[in-house]
Design a protein around this motif. Structure first.
Motif, PDB file in Angstrom:
ATOM      1  N   THR A   1      17.932   4.129   0.925  1.00  0.00           N
ATOM      2  CA  THR A   1      16.776   4.792   0.282  1.00  0.00           C
ATOM      3  C   THR A   1      15.994   5.774   1.284  1.00  0.00           C
ATOM      4  OG1 THR A   1      15.800   2.922   1.303  1.00  0.00           O
ATOM      5  CG2 THR A   1      16.365   2.591  -0.944  1.00  0.00           C
ATOM      6  N   LEU A   2      16.354   5.647   2.654  1.00  0.00           N
ATOM      7  CA  LEU A   2      15.561   6.355   3.540  1.00  0.00           C
ATOM      8  C   LEU A   2      16.183   7.545   4.502  1.00  0.00           C
ATOM      9  CD1 LEU A   2      16.588   4.952   6.224  1.00  0.00           C
ATOM     10  CD2 LEU A   2      14.757   3.067   5.571  1.00  0.00           C
ATOM     11  N   ASP A   3      17.459   7.581   3.974  1.00  0.00           N
ATOM     12  CA  ASP A   3      18.255   8.444   4.684  1.00  0.00           C
ATOM     13  C   ASP A   3      17.789   9.998   5.031  1.00  0.00           C
ATOM     14  OD1 ASP A   3      19.979   6.332   4.501  1.00  0.00           O
ATOM     15  OD2 ASP A   3      21.419   7.182   3.261  1.00  0.00           O
ATOM     16  N   THR A   4      17.317  10.335   3.937  1.00  0.00           N
ATOM     17  CA  THR A   4      16.967  12.013   3.992  1.00  0.00           C
ATOM     18  C   THR A   4      15.620  12.008   4.949  1.00  0.00           C
ATOM     19  OG1 THR A   4      17.696  12.543   1.869  1.00  0.00           O
ATOM     20  CG2 THR A   4      15.824  13.723   2.521  1.00  0.00           C
TER      21      THR A   4
ATOM     22  N   ASP B   1       0.934  -1.399   0.065  1.00  0.00           N
ATOM     23  CA  ASP B   1      -0.249   0.116  -0.048  1.00  0.00           C
ATOM     24  C   ASP B   1       1.086   1.239   0.044  1.00  0.00           C
ATOM     25  OD1 ASP B   1      -2.136  -1.508  -0.001  1.00  0.00           O
ATOM     26  OD2 ASP B   1      -2.675  -1.297   2.251  1.00  0.00           O
ATOM     27  N   LYS B   2       1.819   1.134   0.612  1.00  0.00           N
ATOM     28  CA  LYS B   2       2.811   2.364   0.761  1.00  0.00           C
ATOM     29  C   LYS B   2       3.428   2.752  -0.736  1.00  0.00           C
ATOM     30  CE  LYS B   2       4.441   1.833   5.345  1.00  0.00           C
ATOM     31  NZ  LYS B   2       5.572   1.374   6.171  1.00  0.00           N
ATOM     32  N   ALA B   3       3.563   1.779  -1.632  1.00  0.00           N
ATOM     33  CA  ALA B   3       4.198   1.978  -2.991  1.00  0.00           C
ATOM     34  C   ALA B   3       3.269   1.219  -3.835  1.00  0.00           C
ATOM     35  CB  ALA B   3       5.721   1.603  -3.026  1.00  0.00           C
ATOM     36  N   LYS B   4       2.137   1.586  -3.823  1.00  0.00           N
ATOM     37  CA  LYS B   4       1.202   0.406  -4.668  1.00  0.00           C
ATOM     38  C   LYS B   4       1.362   0.794  -6.356  1.00  0.00           C
ATOM     39  CE  LYS B   4      -2.986   0.061  -3.278  1.00  0.00           C
ATOM     40  NZ  LYS B   4      -4.257   0.336  -2.955  1.00  0.00           N
ATOM     41  N   ALA B   5       1.705   2.044  -6.705  1.00  0.00           N
ATOM     42  CA  ALA B   5       2.024   2.434  -8.056  1.00  0.00           C
ATOM     43  C   ALA B   5       3.242   1.742  -8.503  1.00  0.00           C
ATOM     44  CB  ALA B   5       2.098   4.015  -8.332  1.00  0.00           C
ATOM     45  N   VAL B   6       4.209   1.865  -7.582  1.00  0.00           N
ATOM     46  CA  VAL B   6       5.657   0.775  -8.347  1.00  0.00           C
ATOM     47  C   VAL B   6       5.177  -0.368  -8.381  1.00  0.00           C
ATOM     48  CG1 VAL B   6       7.803   0.637  -7.466  1.00  0.00           C
ATOM     49  CG2 VAL B   6       6.828   2.748  -6.942  1.00  0.00           C
ATOM     50  N   PHE B   7       4.604  -0.851  -7.312  1.00  0.00           N
ATOM     51  CA  PHE B   7       4.518  -2.509  -7.377  1.00  0.00           C
ATOM     52  C   PHE B   7       3.558  -3.107  -8.469  1.00  0.00           C
ATOM     53  CE2 PHE B   7       5.919  -2.502  -2.802  1.00  0.00           C
ATOM     54  CZ  PHE B   7       7.073  -3.066  -3.092  1.00  0.00           C
ATOM     55  N   GLN B   8       2.395  -2.224  -8.797  1.00  0.00           N
ATOM     56  CA  GLN B   8       1.638  -2.535  -9.777  1.00  0.00           C
ATOM     57  C   GLN B   8       2.007  -2.549 -11.209  1.00  0.00           C
ATOM     58  OE1 GLN B   8      -1.781   0.089  -8.591  1.00  0.00           O
ATOM     59  NE2 GLN B   8      -2.782  -1.766  -7.593  1.00  0.00           N
ATOM     60  N   THR B   9       2.928  -1.564 -11.426  1.00  0.00           N
ATOM     61  CA  THR B   9       3.621  -1.124 -12.740  1.00  0.00           C
ATOM     62  C   THR B   9       5.126  -1.972 -12.937  1.00  0.00           C
ATOM     63  OG1 THR B   9       4.553   0.875 -11.847  1.00  0.00           O
ATOM     64  CG2 THR B   9       2.329   0.916 -12.894  1.00  0.00           C
ATOM     65  N   ALA B  10       5.357  -2.793 -11.929  1.00  0.00           N
ATOM     66  CA  ALA B  10       6.595  -3.528 -12.007  1.00  0.00           C
ATOM     67  C   ALA B  10       6.832  -4.210 -13.289  1.00  0.00           C
ATOM     68  CB  ALA B  10       6.828  -4.342 -11.056  1.00  0.00           C
ATOM     69  N   ASP B  11       7.956  -4.109 -13.829  1.00  0.00           N
ATOM     70  CA  ASP B  11       8.132  -4.619 -15.373  1.00  0.00           C
ATOM     71  C   ASP B  11       8.471  -6.170 -15.080  1.00  0.00           C
ATOM     72  OD1 ASP B  11       8.268  -5.268 -18.113  1.00  0.00           O
ATOM     73  OD2 ASP B  11      10.280  -4.203 -18.215  1.00  0.00           O
ATOM     74  N   GLY B  12       7.889  -7.087 -15.745  1.00  0.00           N
ATOM     75  CA  GLY B  12       8.376  -8.452 -15.580  1.00  0.00           C
ATOM     76  C   GLY B  12       7.960  -9.192 -14.539  1.00  0.00           C
ATOM     77  N   PHE B  13       7.222  -8.763 -13.571  1.00  0.00           N
ATOM     78  CA  PHE B  13       6.608  -9.309 -12.199  1.00  0.00           C
ATOM     79  C   PHE B  13       5.299  -9.212 -12.138  1.00  0.00           C
ATOM     80  CE2 PHE B  13      10.974  -7.829 -10.840  1.00  0.00           C
ATOM     81  CZ  PHE B  13      11.736  -8.850 -11.070  1.00  0.00           C
TER      82      PHE B  13
ATOM     83  N   SER C   1      10.922   6.761   8.535  1.00  0.00           N
ATOM     84  CA  SER C   1      11.241   6.583   6.870  1.00  0.00           C
ATOM     85  C   SER C   1       9.936   6.491   5.886  1.00  0.00           C
ATOM     86  CB  SER C   1      11.811   5.252   6.759  1.00  0.00           C
ATOM     87  OG  SER C   1      10.779   4.104   7.060  1.00  0.00           O
ATOM     88  N   ASN C   2       8.844   6.791   6.634  1.00  0.00           N
ATOM     89  CA  ASN C   2       7.374   6.628   5.937  1.00  0.00           C
ATOM     90  C   ASN C   2       7.125   7.822   5.321  1.00  0.00           C
ATOM     91  OD1 ASN C   2       5.027   5.597   4.959  1.00  0.00           O
ATOM     92  ND2 ASN C   2       4.035   5.548   7.053  1.00  0.00           N
ATOM     93  N   THR C   3       7.814   8.144   4.156  1.00  0.00           N
ATOM     94  CA  THR C   3       7.407   9.314   3.202  1.00  0.00           C
ATOM     95  C   THR C   3       7.082   8.752   1.859  1.00  0.00           C
ATOM     96  OG1 THR C   3       9.547   9.805   2.731  1.00  0.00           O
ATOM     97  CG2 THR C   3       8.833  11.025   4.659  1.00  0.00           C
ATOM     98  N   ARG C   4       6.308   9.234   1.004  1.00  0.00           N
ATOM     99  CA  ARG C   4       6.131   8.803  -0.032  1.00  0.00           C
ATOM    100  C   ARG C   4       7.367   8.677  -1.132  1.00  0.00           C
ATOM    101  NH1 ARG C   4       1.578  13.560  -1.451  1.00  0.00           N
ATOM    102  NH2 ARG C   4      -0.135  13.028  -0.052  1.00  0.00           N
ATOM    103  N   GLU C   5       8.078   9.696  -0.844  1.00  0.00           N
ATOM    104  CA  GLU C   5       9.410   9.528  -1.833  1.00  0.00           C
ATOM    105  C   GLU C   5      10.271   8.206  -1.132  1.00  0.00           C
ATOM    106  OE1 GLU C   5       8.158  13.620  -1.494  1.00  0.00           O
ATOM    107  OE2 GLU C   5       8.501  12.241  -0.115  1.00  0.00           O
ATOM    108  N   ALA C   6      10.554   8.302  -0.103  1.00  0.00           N
ATOM    109  CA  ALA C   6      11.374   6.893   0.644  1.00  0.00           C
ATOM    110  C   ALA C   6      10.533   5.694   0.373  1.00  0.00           C
ATOM    111  CB  ALA C   6      11.468   7.051   2.177  1.00  0.00           C
ATOM    112  N   ASN C   7       9.452   5.405   0.492  1.00  0.00           N
ATOM    113  CA  ASN C   7       8.463   4.388   0.066  1.00  0.00           C
ATOM    114  C   ASN C   7       8.905   3.838  -1.443  1.00  0.00           C
ATOM    115  OD1 ASN C   7       7.558   4.079   2.417  1.00  0.00           O
ATOM    116  ND2 ASN C   7       5.793   5.482   2.305  1.00  0.00           N
ATOM    117  N   ASN C   8       8.722   4.952  -2.238  1.00  0.00           N
ATOM    118  CA  ASN C   8       8.965   4.598  -3.724  1.00  0.00           C
ATOM    119  C   ASN C   8      10.359   4.120  -3.989  1.00  0.00           C
ATOM    120  OD1 ASN C   8       6.338   5.135  -4.526  1.00  0.00           O
ATOM    121  ND2 ASN C   8       6.594   7.225  -4.737  1.00  0.00           N
ATOM    122  N   ARG C   9      11.352   4.742  -3.162  1.00  0.00           N
ATOM    123  CA  ARG C   9      12.534   4.386  -3.282  1.00  0.00           C
ATOM    124  C   ARG C   9      13.188   3.007  -2.815  1.00  0.00           C
ATOM    125  NH1 ARG C   9      13.809  10.079  -2.072  1.00  0.00           N
ATOM    126  NH2 ARG C   9      14.145   9.522   0.208  1.00  0.00           N
ATOM    127  N   MET C  10      12.336   2.703  -1.676  1.00  0.00           N
ATOM    128  CA  MET C  10      12.598   1.302  -1.199  1.00  0.00           C
ATOM    129  C   MET C  10      11.734   0.410  -2.112  1.00  0.00           C
ATOM    130  SD  MET C  10      12.058   1.792   3.075  1.00  0.00           S
ATOM    131  CE  MET C  10      10.800   3.007   2.994  1.00  0.00           C
TER     132      MET C  10
END
Length: 329
Positions: free
Chosen positions: A100-103, A13-25, A297-306
């Motif tokens: 991925t979550l340093d910032t 749920d934190k990075a749904k768009a990234v997982f749903q559009t994963a190429d090859g998986f 670490s729970n930001t949109r940006e860090a979640n997408n990077r993770m």
């Protein structure tokens, strides 16, 4: 055939768009609870799981072990919840997502620092109950910030504090300074440091605010104990966005209730969700304590990077490029 990857629901749920559009998986959400997750893995012969911070103690390893080569891709950096000995026993590789979550974590530490300095937590509570009375705070400029643990997050905190707020920053870490005087000067200047030392007690003594950025190791458990808290200046602040077990919460409660410390801000706890170690020493009952539920670490940006980092580990695993994996097993 497209490989199905199970992603524990909170992480999906934190990075749904990234997982749903994963190429090859084909990335699918799955319950994080171990027995249910293990049952799905066994029934569907899954060999790759993206997992969050929940502790996994037995069933998931037995189920993944049937694949004769599997991967647990940790969505995040910490991996305390994964039993590495069981993973090795069942031939399961474990990876994480470094960098991925340093910032996000560094910014959260700074926000907590500012909230303590201006009593944001208590003032917000008061105004909601009808009290409109000010409380004198402090400026960060010119104050000494002590950083315990000078890895990537500690360095980011130092830069924001010194170059952004004009704080005097000192840091303690076991890693030595560069060998030459020229490189030492460059190191201090680049990171905005007035002092870098291996003597953490020196930092505890000098700092107006101490921020913890240590990894969770056997040697760092209760590193911030009664003795080190007693070294701190009267009226100092303590911040922890690293790992909960690094601080002795009973000793911290005592230091706060006695007035030795003016305040503390914690994003991590010995037991999560938070439960007091002793019923009579509940940090939630203290007005000078600011608590957040492990969201550094729970930001949109860090979640997408993770998520992107997890998928990169998965691609390298499936392709047999094990030398490129961010392994922690």
């Amino acid at each position: 055939m497209v490989e199905t990857i199970l992603v524990t629901q909170p992480e999906f749920d934190k990075a749904k768009a990234v997982f749903q559009t994963a190429d090859g998986f084909n990335c699918e959400s799955a319950p994080a609870e171990e027995k249910i997750l293990a049952g799905i893995i066994a029934a569907r012969r899954i060999r790759v799981v993206v997992a969050g911070p929940d502790p996994y103690r037995k069933d998931i390893y037995e189920s993944l072990g049937k694949a004769k080569g599997a991967l647990i891709a940790r969505f995040g950096v910490g991996h305390n919840g994964i039993d590495k000995a069981l993973a090795r026993k069942y031939n399961i590789i474990v990876t994480n997502t470094p960098g991925t979550l340093d910032t996000s974590v560094a910014e959260h530490a700074i926000f907590l620092m500012g909230s303590l300095a201006r009593h944001v937590n208590s003032l917000d509570s008061q105004i909601r109950t009808g009290r409109f009375v000010g409380q004198t705070g402090i400026e960060l400029q010119g104050k000494t910030l002590g950083i315990i643990g000078f890895g990537n997050i500690g360095k980011r905190v130092a830069a924001i504090a010194h170059f952004g707020f004009g704080m005097r920053v000192i840091a303690a870490d076991s890693r030595p300074l560069p060998e030459t005087k020229e490189n030492q000067t460059k190191f201090l200047s680049e990171h905005g440091l007035a002092l870098y030392t291996s003597d953490s007690e020196q930092v505890f003594r000098q700092a107006d605010i101490v921020s913890i950025h240590l990894p969770s190791l056997q040697s760092t458990r209760h590193f911030v104990n009664k003795a080190r808290l007693e070294l701190m200046k009267p009226g100092a602040f303590l911040i922890n966005t690293a790992r909960g077990e690094i601080i002795d919460e009973i000793a911290l409660h005592d230091a706060l209730s006695s007035g030795k410390l003016e305040g503390a801000a914690l994003d991590v706890f010995e037991t999560e969700p938070y439960q007091p170690i002793q019923p009579g020493k509940d940090l939630r009952q203290m007005e000078n304590v600011l608590l957040t539920p492990h969201i550094g670490s729970n930001t949109r940006e860090a979640n997408n990077r993770m998520a992107v980092s997890c998928l990169e580990n998965i691609r390298n695993f499936i392709a047999g490029r094990y030398e490129l994996l961010a392994r922690v097993d």
